[in-house]
Design a protein around this motif. Sequence first.
Motif, short mmCIF file in Angstrom:
data_model
loop_
_atom_site.label_atom_id
_atom_site.label_comp_id
_atom_site.label_asym_id
_atom_site.label_seq_id
_atom_site.Cartn_x
_atom_site.Cartn_y
_atom_site.Cartn_z
N ARG A 70 -18.91 -39.63 27.37
CA ARG A 70 -18.07 -40.62 26.69
C ARG A 70 -18.65 -40.99 25.32
NH1 ARG A 70 -17.91 -42.05 31.99
NH2 ARG A 70 -19.56 -43.61 31.83
N MET A 71 -19.97 -41.10 25.24
CA MET A 71 -20.61 -41.42 23.96
C MET A 71 -20.37 -40.31 22.95
SD MET A 71 -24.63 -42.19 23.31
CE MET A 71 -25.27 -42.65 21.71
N VAL A 72 -20.48 -39.07 23.38
CA VAL A 72 -20.26 -37.92 22.49
C VAL A 72 -18.81 -37.94 21.99
CG1 VAL A 72 -20.14 -35.40 22.35
CG2 VAL A 72 -22.08 -36.50 23.48
N SER A 73 -17.86 -38.15 22.89
CA SER A 73 -16.44 -38.19 22.49
C SER A 73 -16.18 -39.29 21.47
CB SER A 73 -15.55 -38.40 23.71
OG SER A 73 -15.63 -37.32 24.57
N GLN A 74 -16.75 -40.47 21.72
CA GLN A 74 -16.56 -41.58 20.79
C GLN A 74 -17.19 -41.28 19.43
OE1 GLN A 74 -18.28 -44.76 23.07
NE2 GLN A 74 -16.39 -45.15 24.21
N CYS A 75 -18.37 -40.68 19.42
CA CYS A 75 -19.03 -40.35 18.16
C CYS A 75 -18.27 -39.29 17.39
CB CYS A 75 -20.47 -39.90 18.39
SG CYS A 75 -21.58 -41.22 18.85
N MET A 76 -17.82 -38.27 18.08
CA MET A 76 -17.06 -37.20 17.41
C MET A 76 -15.82 -37.79 16.73
SD MET A 76 -18.54 -34.18 17.84
CE MET A 76 -17.25 -32.98 17.62
#
Length: 178
Positions: A70-76
Amino acid sequence: MRKESHSFQALQDFVRNIGVPKGLKTDNAVTEVGHKWTNFCRETRIDTKFTEPHSPWQNYSEHGIGALGRMVSQCMKAFNAPMSRHQWCQKWCCDVRNHLASRKLNWRTPEEKLTGNTPNISVFRFHFWQEVEYYDPLAKQPSDGWTPGRFLGIAWDSSDYMTYYIETKNKNRRCTHP
């Protein structure tokens, strides 16, 4: 790891770089019960345990993997990074999470629990995919050498913790200048 079949090499790298863990709990994946994996665990005295098939809730790391995703998706999305840089974003998010204190770890960071040292957060000067300028010593005159690029992550295995991976405009060249 790019593929699940790389798990044995990842285990070897972990032991070489970090140390031998007391134990591992895996989900009985084919690569984690094979000859090489089993023999390596025996030789290094790693206690192995397995979850029941189709029971991901038995493996505590599954929750963390979901939170990381979820963190990766939000950052992307927040940094408007191209999907082709997804793996770099995963690495950066892992680095950030390893330097964040957790209630489950008595308000210590994973890095601190692993090494016993208080982590240095000053290396987090930039966020993933941030526009930066780096000094290119190969730049031709009349340029002053400062060239635009994009921040990819921290080059932990360099001799200086203030060394970063930068994507340059020239896609054939990645810089690791501080």
